[in-house]
Design an enzyme around this catalytic site. Structure first.
Site, PDB file in Angstrom:
ATOM      1  N   ASP A 171       0.827  -1.180   0.055  1.00  0.00           N
ATOM      2  CA  ASP A 171       0.118  -0.077  -0.028  1.00  0.00           C
ATOM      3  C   ASP A 171       1.044   1.270  -0.012  1.00  0.00           C
ATOM      4  O   ASP A 171       2.246   0.967   0.491  1.00  0.00           O
ATOM      5  CB  ASP A 171      -0.729  -0.175   1.128  1.00  0.00           C
ATOM      6  CG  ASP A 171      -1.854   1.272   1.339  1.00  0.00           C
ATOM      7  OD1 ASP A 171      -2.304   1.395   0.366  1.00  0.00           O
ATOM      8  OD2 ASP A 171      -1.665   1.810   2.606  1.00  0.00           O
ATOM      9  N   ASP A 210      -0.327   4.997   0.803  1.00  0.00           N
ATOM     10  CA  ASP A 210      -0.220   5.957   1.988  1.00  0.00           C
ATOM     11  C   ASP A 210      -0.309   5.393   3.444  1.00  0.00           C
ATOM     12  O   ASP A 210      -1.133   4.288   3.560  1.00  0.00           O
ATOM     13  CB  ASP A 210      -1.401   6.842   1.719  1.00  0.00           C
ATOM     14  CG  ASP A 210      -1.567   7.868   0.384  1.00  0.00           C
ATOM     15  OD1 ASP A 210      -0.544   8.664   0.477  1.00  0.00           O
ATOM     16  OD2 ASP A 210      -2.366   7.604  -0.621  1.00  0.00           O
ATOM     17  N   ASP A 264      -1.162  -0.798   6.230  1.00  0.00           N
ATOM     18  CA  ASP A 264      -1.586  -0.089   7.449  1.00  0.00           C
ATOM     19  C   ASP A 264      -2.989  -0.164   7.980  1.00  0.00           C
ATOM     20  O   ASP A 264      -3.358   0.526   9.157  1.00  0.00           O
ATOM     21  CB  ASP A 264      -1.016   1.040   7.264  1.00  0.00           C
ATOM     22  CG  ASP A 264      -1.882   2.124   6.506  1.00  0.00           C
ATOM     23  OD1 ASP A 264      -2.212   3.349   6.944  1.00  0.00           O
ATOM     24  OD2 ASP A 264      -2.180   1.694   5.174  1.00  0.00           O
TER      25      ASP A 264
END
Length: 207
Positions: free
Chosen positions: A21, A23, A177
């Site tokens: 991922d 961001d 995240d």
């Protein structure tokens, strides 16, 4: 031979590709994205709490605006708000930093196995973020909003990345995240490692 990075514990296995991922995983951009969101949504008197923002991490910008419209009975113009939010993010982009423990693995494993970025952000946003940190050329492919029909937690974005890299899903390791991202990785049949959120990293380091 260099020792493998130790800050981030990876699941056991011999992986043939890493899917990241962007961001909050490669780049510590979530606080900057939140500033941009808060600024633009305030213009529409729309509240966007920090907990909701992080819970919705991984959702494409257009879906976030639609969800807020439904939640608050608003009629924010999706395209206009999205463009304004992106513009605000680009203004503060020079402040961007990498997530150290993920950067370690990128630098250690680059050239040994292929990398892909799998993001809910626009291609412009992802490209700009990676360029600021000098990381763009380390990734074989970028799978961004608009490249898939069903966003995370659906597995489609990760399966597209695996297909582009020519690697079976079970041979991919996902760095994520958000819970939404971890769910998508699991649904794709991929192992995953969870990256701590900014406040979790602070608690972890005792600061």
């Amino acid at each position: 031979m260099l020792a493998a990075p130790s800050k981030l514990k990876l699941p056991k296995g011999s992986f043939k590709a890493y899917l990241f991922d962007c961001d909050g995983t490669i780049v510590d951009s979530m606080p900057l994205h939140y500033i941009a969101w808060k600024t633009v949504l305030a213009e529409w008197n729309c509240e966007f709490g920090e907990q909701t923002f992080y819970a919705w991490g991984g959702m494409p910008v257009s879906e976030i605006i639609s969800a807020l419209n439904v939640r608050d009975g608003l009629a924010m113009p999706g395209e206009e708000v999205a463009k304004r939010k992106e513009a605000l993010y680009f203004e503060i982009l020079p402040e961007l930093k990498a997530v150290p423990e993920v950067l370690e693995h990128i630098e250690f494993s680059h050239g040994q196995i292929p990398f892909a970025v799998v993001s809910g952000s626009t291609r412009d946003s992802v490209t700009s973020s990676l360029e600021v940190l000098g990381l763009l050329d380390k990734f074989e492919t970028l799978v961004c909003a608009g490249d898939y029909e069903r966003s995370k937690p659906d597995p489609e974005p990760f399966l597209i990345a695996a297909k582009r890299l020519g690697v079976s899903p079970e041979d991919c390791l996902v760095f994520e995240d958000t819970e939404m991202g971890i769910q998508a990785a699991t649904a794709a049949g991929m192992a995953s490692v969870k990256i701590l959120q900014p406040w979790e990293r602070e608690e972890h380091s005792g600061t």
